[in-house]
Design a protein around this motif. Structure first.
Motif, PDB file in Angstrom:
ATOM      1  N   UNK A  35     -10.375  -8.729  -2.609  1.00 49.46           N
ATOM      2  CA  UNK A  35     -10.099  -7.301  -2.475  1.00 49.46           C
ATOM      3  C   UNK A  35     -11.353  -6.557  -2.010  1.00 49.46           C
ATOM      4  N   UNK A  36     -11.168  -5.638  -1.065  1.00 44.28           N
ATOM      5  CA  UNK A  36     -12.324  -4.882  -0.561  1.00 44.28           C
ATOM      6  C   UNK A  36     -12.276  -3.431  -1.027  1.00 44.28           C
ATOM      7  N   UNK A  37     -11.298  -3.107  -1.871  1.00 48.53           N
ATOM      8  CA  UNK A  37     -11.138  -1.698  -2.267  1.00 48.53           C
ATOM      9  C   UNK A  37     -12.368  -1.158  -2.978  1.00 48.53           C
ATOM     10  N   UNK A  38     -13.089  -2.022  -3.698  1.00 43.60           N
ATOM     11  CA  UNK A  38     -14.270  -1.555  -4.419  1.00 43.60           C
ATOM     12  C   UNK A  38     -15.475  -1.396  -3.490  1.00 43.60           C
ATOM     13  N   UNK A  39     -15.388  -1.961  -2.291  1.00 43.04           N
ATOM     14  CA  UNK A  39     -16.512  -1.874  -1.352  1.00 43.04           C
ATOM     15  C   UNK A  39     -16.488  -0.530  -0.629  1.00 43.04           C
ATOM     16  N   UNK A  40     -17.599   0.206  -0.618  1.00 40.10           N
ATOM     17  CA  UNK A  40     -17.623   1.441   0.153  1.00 40.10           C
ATOM     18  C   UNK A  40     -17.603   1.135   1.652  1.00 40.10           C
ATOM     19  N   UNK A  41     -17.190   2.123   2.433  1.00 45.10           N
ATOM     20  CA  UNK A  41     -17.014   1.923   3.880  1.00 45.10           C
ATOM     21  C   UNK A  41     -18.252   1.313   4.528  1.00 45.10           C
ATOM     22  N   UNK A  42     -19.447   1.749   4.089  1.00 48.17           N
ATOM     23  CA  UNK A  42     -20.663   1.298   4.770  1.00 48.17           C
ATOM     24  C   UNK A  42     -20.962  -0.172   4.505  1.00 48.17           C
ATOM     25  N   UNK A  43     -20.270  -0.784   3.514  1.00 43.01           N
ATOM     26  CA  UNK A  43     -20.530  -2.197   3.261  1.00 43.01           C
ATOM     27  C   UNK A  43     -19.300  -3.064   3.504  1.00 43.01           C
ATOM     28  N   UNK A  44     -18.274  -2.470   4.134  1.00 40.51           N
ATOM     29  CA  UNK A  44     -17.045  -3.226   4.318  1.00 40.51           C
ATOM     30  C   UNK A  44     -17.042  -4.045   5.603  1.00 40.51           C
ATOM     31  N   UNK A  45     -17.931  -3.690   6.535  1.00 44.37           N
ATOM     32  CA  UNK A  45     -17.988  -4.381   7.822  1.00 44.37           C
ATOM     33  C   UNK A  45     -16.646  -4.375   8.543  1.00 44.37           C
ATOM     34  N   UNK A  58      -8.924   6.126   0.231  1.00 44.77           N
ATOM     35  CA  UNK A  58      -8.471   5.159  -0.768  1.00 44.77           C
ATOM     36  C   UNK A  58      -6.955   5.206  -0.878  1.00 44.77           C
ATOM     37  N   UNK A  59      -6.300   4.043  -1.028  1.00 44.56           N
ATOM     38  CA  UNK A  59      -4.853   4.065  -1.225  1.00 44.56           C
ATOM     39  C   UNK A  59      -4.507   4.518  -2.642  1.00 44.56           C
ATOM     40  N   UNK A  60      -3.288   5.054  -2.812  1.00 45.31           N
ATOM     41  CA  UNK A  60      -2.848   5.443  -4.154  1.00 45.31           C
ATOM     42  C   UNK A  60      -2.588   4.194  -4.999  1.00 45.31           C
ATOM     43  N   UNK A  61      -1.986   3.199  -4.350  1.00 46.90           N
ATOM     44  CA  UNK A  61      -1.762   1.930  -5.042  1.00 46.90           C
ATOM     45  C   UNK A  61      -1.698   0.833  -3.994  1.00 46.90           C
ATOM     46  N   UNK A  73      -5.529   2.670   9.139  1.00 47.42           N
ATOM     47  CA  UNK A  73      -6.845   2.197   9.597  1.00 47.42           C
ATOM     48  C   UNK A  73      -7.958   2.742   8.705  1.00 47.42           C
ATOM     49  N   UNK A  74      -7.851   4.032   8.334  1.00 47.25           N
ATOM     50  CA  UNK A  74      -8.888   4.628   7.485  1.00 47.25           C
ATOM     51  C   UNK A  74      -8.936   3.942   6.122  1.00 47.25           C
ATOM     52  N   UNK A  75      -7.767   3.539   5.626  1.00 47.89           N
ATOM     53  CA  UNK A  75      -7.727   2.832   4.340  1.00 47.89           C
ATOM     54  C   UNK A  75      -8.434   1.478   4.464  1.00 47.89           C
ATOM     55  N   UNK A  76      -8.190   0.798   5.593  1.00 47.67           N
ATOM     56  CA  UNK A  76      -8.815  -0.518   5.777  1.00 47.67           C
ATOM     57  C   UNK A  76     -10.321  -0.355   5.969  1.00 47.67           C
ATOM     58  N   UNK A 124       0.835  -1.203   0.000  1.00 44.79           N
ATOM     59  CA  UNK A 124       0.000   0.000   0.000  1.00 44.79           C
ATOM     60  C   UNK A 124       0.872   1.257   0.000  1.00 44.79           C
ATOM     61  N   UNK A 125       0.518   2.174  -0.885  1.00 48.69           N
ATOM     62  CA  UNK A 125       1.139   3.500  -0.896  1.00 48.69           C
ATOM     63  C   UNK A 125       0.047   4.542  -0.739  1.00 48.69           C
TER      64      UNK A 125
END
Lengths: 266, 348
Positions: B66-76, B54-57, B46-49, B9-10
């Motif tokens: 991968x959970x990057x496509x999941x918005x915070x409200x659905x990431x649990x 969103x991470x740069x890469x 923590x905010x990225x998780x 993660x960057x």
């Protein structure tokens, strides 16, 4: 001695704030009251009732209310995103933007009014309630954005982040978190917008083109008639709704008394 | 039970890099502490998780997806902040129920769950109170209940105890540990407090300037930090460099016997914990002459700061048999079994 001090303070407040309105009341119900009589020799409610029951008064009251409510709503709709962006977004030159916002209040109203009159005539907005409400936004918006700016400056958007990670949708966050937290500030902003709109005369006159009667335009056409009792009666009609509006919103004016306000002070 | 995979993660804000090449795996049900000073990027991680940024890469996976496509409200992945952020206009029960409401849980179930959670955080009977009627510790307990009631896949704790009194903090630490073990919930705890990280975590990762400099079980990290940066962070008594030949280390201060061996001569940096280094008036095997700089009484132990040439060393003496005065030349004894090798700085 504290009761004495309290009494003095209340008397001073009463004299300063309520006495002018009391004088209006006396005038409105007086009859044949001339110099040098200290108090009216006769009292009557007929002037007041006549003014109240005039069809123009009803129209003016309706127009003023509708316009002021619309202005309050529009001020919130435009001011909310503007103030949020100014305070919570990382905007450069925030101070400059605030300063520019106040420029319309410095320019003489007549200049703005006549300029907009031509535009509104072309757009077909002149003489309409919507047109008048829109032009009222010119003096209202700077104050609305400024008030809301203060609200957002004291607002911690982490509450929204917290709601989000708990699974709340955007709508639920706004409805259940943001709105309750900001409600006192929104009510106060709407109140200011209402008050400013309520007392507009020049802009209403220029855009309304004399066809649209509001309480201030009605009052201004009555004053040259020279009958002080009539003027005072109309002035009471003008003032009374404001008391109602202020009374309804008073609990929000004392911000810290609002439930949960303590947390905003953290 | 969720496995978190953080892969290369960057993240940067404007021109400042906040996180660089973060790769980390958190096992199912593990409590991993992210230890670092303020500004090290641990809260950002923590905010990225959680999905608030969103991470740069790079990629973040829960159980291999991968959970990057999941918005915070659905990431649990529920984040708890330094302050409790209880909604001030809602009662304790309504606060705890917030996440269940968002999931449209039936009312009867909500009521039962709220009860169960309040018992779990040892605050039964306060359903009808408002947040401002609670103490700071109680607020964080309610916040913990509110986070756990939705049975999140991942619990993210961003220094939730740092605003509390030491005593309440200690109690809440054990509450968190107990519940985390009971629920077997994969947890990341951000802290700047070494003892909190060591006392609570299964593993601790040290984050400095947006990079992970070490990640190990607390005991190992504390007793044998793998490199110089980590050693300086957990606090060692002395860091000594020299040339190793056989088991002899030639240093600027004199020769030392060490527990590592090398047939061919090579450079070596080793360290020792301050409680393992002791002082003596006479030369002993494996001792080096130093000058006493300062003696500080710390209550449970006495701390000496020592000048070894240009280096500053520290010794913690728990049972002081002899008192050394500042300015005196003494011998610092470095038992070979306690001297451990430090790798060069990572990422170089």
């Amino acid at each position: 001695m504290s009761w004495l001090r309290r009494t003095v303070i209340w008397l001073a407040l009463g004299a300063g704030l309520l006495a002018p309105i009391a004088v209006l009341g006396v005038y409105a119900f007086s009859q044949r009251w001339f110099y040098p009589a200290l108090l009216p020799p006769e009292w009557t409610a007929s002037t007041f009732v006549r003014q109240l029951t005039r069809p123009e008064t009803g129209t003016a009251l309706l127009n003023s209310s509708l316009i002021a409510l619309l202005v309050s709503l529009l001020a919130l709709l435009v001011g909310y995103p503007a103030a949020r962006a100014l305070e919570l977004g990382q905007l450069p030159a925030k101070g400059l933007i605030y300063a520019l916002l106040f420029v319309p209040t410095v320019v003489p109203t007549v200049a703005t009014g006549i300029g907009l009159n031509i535009l509104f005539l072309r757009l077909g907005l002149a003489g309409t309630r919507l047109g008048v409400a829109l032009v009222h936004l010119v003096p209202v918006l700077p104050y609305a954005v400024f008030t809301l700016g203060g609200v957002f400056a004291a607002y911690d958007p982490t509450y929204e982040a917290q709601a989000r990670v708990l699974g709340a949708s955007r709508w639920m966050i706004w409805r259940r978190v943001t709105l309750p937290l900001l409600l006192p500030g929104l009510v106060v902003t709407a109140l200011f917008a209402f008050l400013i709109s309520w007392s507009q005369y020049v802009l209403t006159f220029l855009i309304g083109g004399g066809q649209l009667v509001t309480l201030p335009t009605l009052l201004f056409t009555t004053v040259p008639g020279g009958n002080q009792a009539t003027t005072a009666a109309l002035a009471l009609v003008f003032v009374a709704p404001l008391f109602v509006v202020i009374a309804l919103t008073a609990r929000y004016l004392a911000g810290s008394r609002v439930r949960g306000g303590e947390l905003l002070l953290q | 039970m969720t496995i978190i995979d953080i892969n290369n993660i960057h993240k940067h804000y404007a021109a400042t890099p906040v996180l660089t090449a973060i790769t980390l795996q958190v096992a199912a049900g593990e409590l991993l502490a992210l230890l670092g000073p303020s500004g090290s990027g641990k809260s950002t991680l923590l905010k990225l998780i959680a999905g608030l940024e969103r991470p740069d890469s790079g990629d973040i996976c829960f159980d291999g997806t991968s959970v990057l496509a999941l918005p915070a409200e659905r990431r649990e992945a529920v984040l708890m902040f330094q302050s409790a952020y209880l909604f001030p206009f809602l009662t304790v029960a309504e606060n705890i129920a917030f996440g269940l409401r968002a999931r449209r849980t039936p009312q009867a179930k909500i009521r039962a769950e709220v009860q169960r959670m309040l018992e779990l955080v040892e605050l039964p009977g306060i359903e009808k109170r408002y947040p401002h009627q609670l103490s700071g510790g109680q607020q964080q307990r309610v916040a913990l209940a509110r986070a756990l009631v939705i049975q999140p896949r991942v619990l993210l704790l961003d220094e939730p105890l740092s605003n509390l009194d030491p005593a309440i903090r200690a109690t809440l630490q054990s509450v968190i540990r107990r519940i985390q073990r009971e629920f077997k919930i994969t947890t990341l705890l951000v802290t700047h407090d070494l003892s909190e990280a060591i006392g609570l975590s299964d593993r601790t990762a040290i984050l400095l300037d947006g990079r992970i400099v070490a990640c190990a079980a607390p005991e190992q990290l504390f007793q044998r930090p793998p490199n110089r940066t980590a050693a300086e962070f957990v606090g060692v008594g002395a860091i000594i460099s020299g040339t190793l030949a056989g088991d002899q280390l030639q240093t600027a201060h004199g020769p030392l016997t060490v527990a590592v061996r090398s047939p061919a001569a090579r450079p070596l940096t080793c360290a020792i914990r301050p409680e393992h280094l002791y002082l003596s008036t006479a030369a002993q095997p494996n001792s080096l002459p130093v000058q006493v700089h300062e003696r500080i009484f710390r209550g449970e132990y006495v701390e000496y700061t020592l000048a070894a040439g240009a280096d500053q060393w520290r010794a913690k003496v728990f049972q002081e048999t002899e008192r050394y005065v500042p300015g005196a030349t003494v011998f610092a004894v470095l038992p070979p079994e306690h001297l451990f090798e430090l790798a060069g700085p990572p990422h170089e």
